[in-house]
Design an enzyme around this catalytic site. Sequence first.
Site, mmCIF file in Angstrom:
data_model
loop_
_atom_site.group_PDB
_atom_site.id
_atom_site.type_symbol
_atom_site.label_atom_id
_atom_site.label_comp_id
_atom_site.label_asym_id
_atom_site.label_seq_id
_atom_site.Cartn_x
_atom_site.Cartn_y
_atom_site.Cartn_z
ATOM 1 N N HIS A 382 0.706 -1.278 0.189
ATOM 2 C CA HIS A 382 0.264 0.005 -0.003
ATOM 3 C C HIS A 382 0.653 1.302 -0.026
ATOM 4 C CE1 HIS A 382 0.533 -0.832 4.169
ATOM 5 N NE2 HIS A 382 0.397 0.432 4.536
ATOM 6 N N ASP A 383 2.107 1.243 0.637
ATOM 7 C CA ASP A 383 2.780 2.429 0.648
ATOM 8 C C ASP A 383 4.120 2.120 -0.131
ATOM 9 O OD1 ASP A 383 1.626 4.151 2.423
ATOM 10 O OD2 ASP A 383 2.023 3.331 4.214
ATOM 11 N N LYS A 386 6.036 5.273 -1.546
ATOM 12 C CA LYS A 386 6.970 6.411 -0.578
ATOM 13 C C LYS A 386 8.467 6.021 -0.993
ATOM 14 C CE LYS A 386 4.238 6.334 3.687
ATOM 15 N NZ LYS A 386 3.864 5.976 5.047
ATOM 16 N N HIS A 411 2.620 9.780 -3.068
ATOM 17 C CA HIS A 411 3.146 8.447 -2.997
ATOM 18 C C HIS A 411 1.919 7.295 -3.504
ATOM 19 C CE1 HIS A 411 0.856 8.179 0.810
ATOM 20 N NE2 HIS A 411 1.006 6.961 0.605
ATOM 21 N N HIS A 437 -5.927 4.001 -1.113
ATOM 22 C CA HIS A 437 -6.027 3.599 0.246
ATOM 23 C C HIS A 437 -5.983 5.022 1.378
ATOM 24 C CE1 HIS A 437 -1.525 4.255 0.036
ATOM 25 N NE2 HIS A 437 -1.621 4.214 1.598
ATOM 26 N N HIS A 438 -5.801 6.231 0.619
ATOM 27 C CA HIS A 438 -5.999 7.285 1.289
ATOM 28 C C HIS A 438 -7.273 8.202 1.003
ATOM 29 C CE1 HIS A 438 -2.498 7.548 4.005
ATOM 30 N NE2 HIS A 438 -1.821 7.291 2.895
ATOM 31 N N ASP A 466 -4.865 0.263 8.132
ATOM 32 C CA ASP A 466 -3.658 1.021 7.954
ATOM 33 C C ASP A 466 -3.667 1.963 9.164
ATOM 34 O OD1 ASP A 466 -1.163 1.886 7.392
ATOM 35 O OD2 ASP A 466 -2.044 3.339 5.833
#
Length: 522
Positions: A382-383, A386, A411, A437-438, A466
Amino acid sequence: MDDMRKVGSSFLSDELFFADEQEPSRSRVVPGWKLLIVDDEEEVHVITRMVLEGLTFSGKGLTFLSAYSAAQARELLRGNDDVAVILLDVVMETGQAGLELVEFIRSELGNRAVRIILRTGQPGQAPEREVITRYDINDYKHKTELTAQKLFSTVTTAIRSYRDLNVIEKSRQGLDLIIASTRGLFERRNMALFAQGVLDQMSSLLRVNEDCLFLHSPSGFAATVRDGDISVLAGTGEFGHCGQEENACVLDDNVTLVLQQALRQRGGVFGEDSFVQYFRSRRGSENLLYFRLDRSLNAFERRLVEVFSGNVAIALDNMLLNTELLHSQKEIILTLGECVESRSKETAGHVRRVSECCRLLASELGFDSQEVDLVRLASPMHDVGKIGIPDSILLKPGKLTTEEFEIMKTHTLLGHQILKGSSRPIMQAAAVIAHEHHERWNGSGYPLGLAGQDIHPYGRIVCLVDVFDSLLSRRVYKEPWPLDQVRGFILAERGEMFDPHMVDTMMRQFDAFVAIRQDFPD
């Protein structure tokens, strides 16, 4: 009828010969082949039964059914689709009643297997050449020519034809079953499910026809060899309890001996009351399939089993290869996720906890097993975006400026860009998760400002999980929150940041989510 009376003496004169030469002792006759007599004269039924009473074929006798009109025959045939032979009169209710019944049997019932012998005492009303050409019958006899011996020969030949047609049809069904079952086996995802699938399909194959394979209640099991020991994975019939519990299946010495013989020979073993098939994968895994039989299989039946077993071996190799590829993908994804988390000074435990919590939430939401696995495997990425965020922003201990936060938000776009090029389902799911996811349920999230159901379910799941794990964990910019405070925050954001239904689902199993954190500590 007068013609039938005339030949009655012929029937009786031949009957002694028929009984002496053909009839076994009554105690050994097993009723089986269904013979339907369709005639409007009672005496025809009586004499036919008397003459054919002792006929046996392939170890089975006759079961007589009687109909005194075409209408009555229709009803009997609707409830008996396994009639082998019909002795059919032409003239009954009408001059064409018998011929109309033939059309009903072949066209409406679609029964092409039953052998139809047309018997008539009035050949002028149904000329033989016209009847044979126009109607799907198998024999045409004048009642005057049917002596006892000729009737015996005619019926025996008809039963033999019926038997052969059924063997061909059941063989076709067996091969169709092999093709269909192989497709199902390729979808099995672990050894236990695969073994159960093989048992189910082999049981169906063995039951394809009692006359083809005598196995009324199949009993067998699938086993694998681990460090020289035979371990049962799944069972059916009397072995149904096997594989359900550790050490639940104790095999008797005779079964163990035949299994060991198959292992030594690295091949199938066919006995009088059982058979074993041996499978070896390309990676060296050894597996066995055992079935108990009521009798030994003939050459054709063995071939059918061997063809199926060959397909099982291919499916087994395919399953093991897919499992290995899946494990490799999982390792790569987890490793990459952990690298990203390590760079941002977050623990590798975070991605594992997110993965397991996503699995639990997806399962509780009612996702099918394939989707549960997909979100579990894809969520650690998911990240991943970054990796493109500068250290000065990623590792900043204080609050980000507006400009810095705008850079941080990219990201999600970077992660999506990295992952979207793959056609693999896991990577496609990971691309969606990285991108969404954000996003927030109320539409105030980023990067697209999606709201409600427009946000992919995977994105909504990872958003909630998360935040849950991050709030409970130490970060460069904050200390871990107390558990009650995290619960309160999630409830407060129900319908704002988070999908309300997903929040309710998490709250019902909140202790289980907390337990996952304890299983994968920082």
